[in-house]
Scaffold this active site. Structure first.
Site, PDB file in Angstrom:
ATOM      1  N   ASN A  42      38.308  38.038  43.350  1.00  0.00           N
ATOM      2  CA  ASN A  42      36.964  38.543  43.037  1.00  0.00           C
ATOM      3  C   ASN A  42      35.954  38.034  44.058  1.00  0.00           C
ATOM      4  OD1 ASN A  42      37.554  36.059  41.681  1.00  0.00           O
ATOM      5  ND2 ASN A  42      35.812  36.317  40.306  1.00  0.00           N
ATOM      6  N   ILE A  43      35.026  38.901  44.425  1.00  0.00           N
ATOM      7  CA  ILE A  43      33.975  38.572  45.393  1.00  0.00           C
ATOM      8  C   ILE A  43      32.645  38.848  44.706  1.00  0.00           C
ATOM      9  CG2 ILE A  43      32.993  39.065  47.662  1.00  0.00           C
ATOM     10  CD1 ILE A  43      35.780  40.050  48.525  1.00  0.00           C
ATOM     11  N   GLU A  44      31.951  37.760  44.365  1.00  0.00           N
ATOM     12  CA  GLU A  44      30.695  37.926  43.618  1.00  0.00           C
ATOM     13  C   GLU A  44      29.518  38.082  44.572  1.00  0.00           C
ATOM     14  OE1 GLU A  44      30.584  34.800  40.663  1.00  0.00           O
ATOM     15  OE2 GLU A  44      32.111  35.858  39.499  1.00  0.00           O
ATOM     16  N   CYS A  53      35.849  43.014  41.470  1.00  0.00           N
ATOM     17  CA  CYS A  53      36.952  42.271  40.852  1.00  0.00           C
ATOM     18  C   CYS A  53      38.141  42.132  41.798  1.00  0.00           C
ATOM     19  CB  CYS A  53      37.453  43.008  39.611  1.00  0.00           C
ATOM     20  SG  CYS A  53      36.303  43.039  38.246  1.00  0.00           S
ATOM     21  N   GLU A  55      41.272  42.832  41.268  1.00  0.00           N
ATOM     22  CA  GLU A  55      42.187  43.983  41.266  1.00  0.00           C
ATOM     23  C   GLU A  55      41.714  45.049  42.243  1.00  0.00           C
ATOM     24  OE1 GLU A  55      40.773  42.401  38.770  1.00  0.00           O
ATOM     25  OE2 GLU A  55      41.931  42.537  36.921  1.00  0.00           O
ATOM     26  N   CYS A  86      39.591  44.525  33.718  1.00  0.00           N
ATOM     27  CA  CYS A  86      38.415  45.100  33.038  1.00  0.00           C
ATOM     28  C   CYS A  86      38.538  46.621  33.019  1.00  0.00           C
ATOM     29  CB  CYS A  86      37.131  44.649  33.736  1.00  0.00           C
ATOM     30  SG  CYS A  86      36.776  45.541  35.267  1.00  0.00           S
ATOM     31  N   CYS A  89      38.280  48.407  36.450  1.00  0.00           N
ATOM     32  CA  CYS A  89      39.504  48.258  37.261  1.00  0.00           C
ATOM     33  C   CYS A  89      40.634  49.126  36.721  1.00  0.00           C
ATOM     34  CB  CYS A  89      39.926  46.799  37.335  1.00  0.00           C
ATOM     35  SG  CYS A  89      38.842  45.841  38.402  1.00  0.00           S
TER      36      CYS A  89
HETATM   37  N1  THU Z   1      36.935  39.610  37.113  1.00  0.00           N
HETATM   38  C1  THU Z   1      37.970  40.025  37.878  1.00  0.00           C
HETATM   39  O1  THU Z   1      38.011  39.794  39.093  1.00  0.00           O
HETATM   40  N2  THU Z   1      38.961  40.722  37.272  1.00  0.00           N
HETATM   41  C2  THU Z   1      39.046  40.957  35.934  1.00  0.00           C
HETATM   42  O2  THU Z   1      39.984  41.594  35.491  1.00  0.00           O
HETATM   43  C3  THU Z   1      38.030  40.439  35.043  1.00  0.00           C
HETATM   44  C4  THU Z   1      36.814  39.883  35.691  1.00  0.00           C
HETATM   45  C5  THU Z   1      35.874  38.825  37.746  1.00  0.00           C
HETATM   46  C6  THU Z   1      34.562  39.530  37.939  1.00  0.00           C
HETATM   47  C7  THU Z   1      33.598  38.365  38.009  1.00  0.00           C
HETATM   48  O3  THU Z   1      33.559  37.879  39.340  1.00  0.00           O
HETATM   49  C8  THU Z   1      34.230  37.289  37.139  1.00  0.00           C
HETATM   50  O4  THU Z   1      35.588  37.681  36.964  1.00  0.00           O
HETATM   51  C9  THU Z   1      33.586  37.135  35.775  1.00  0.00           C
HETATM   52  O5  THU Z   1      33.473  38.352  35.133  1.00  0.00           O
END
Ligand code: THU
Length: 131
Positions: A42-44, A53, A55, A86, A89
């Site tokens: 994940n890259i925020e 996310c 995935e 999620c 995704c």
């Molecule tokens: N996140 C994912 O990368 N994949 C998921 O299936 C669920 C959520 C990440 C998004 C965000 O950076 C962090 O988790 C919290 O929601």
């Protein structure tokens, strides 16, 4: 490659996450039909809704590399329990990888759980509506 081997690659990928806002690190490993693995994390973003996310970073990396046929995706996270993909995704994976993709999750104790993607997104929207 076994489900467990792919899942451990997702655990490895988790270390690449940029998750300064949630501090929740997620890793993904996407397996192609011919045995290649593409990692994602994940890259925020400071504008939170622009976060991507794990995935989707894995899927987009694979698509850009020219891949079109996929067998499985594994997902690992900081949670003790299994981390399911999620809703956004699920839709993206459905479009790019197909309903028969195996979705493998690994928990903190390295237990594995898996589903077919169509079990996670039943009665779905898809390309057939646009033709
Ligand atoms: N996140 C994912 O990368 N994949 C998921 O299936 C669920 C959520 C990440 C998004 C965000 O950076 C962090 O988790 C919290 O929601």
């Amino acid at each position: 490659m076994t489900d467990k081997e792919l899942a451990l690659k997702a655990v490895e990928a988790k270390s690449k996450a940029l998750a300064d806002y949630s501090n929740f690190h997620v890793g993904a490993a996407l397996l192609t039909e011919d045995g290649k693995v593409y990692s994602g994390a994940n890259i925020e973003n400071s504008s939170y809704s622009l976060t991507v996310c794990a995935e989707r970073t894995a899927a987009f990396t694979a698509i850009i590399a020219g891949e079109r046929k996929f067998k499985a995706i594994a997902i690992a996270s900081d949670a003790d329990e299994f981390c399911p993909p999620c809703g956004a995704c699920r839709q993206v994976l459905l479009d790019l990888c197909g309903k028969d993709l195996n979705v493998i999750m690994i928990d903190k104790n390295e237990n594995i759980k898996s589903f077919k993607l169509h079990e996670l997104i039943p009665f779905s929207f898809g390309e057939s509506y646009l033709k």
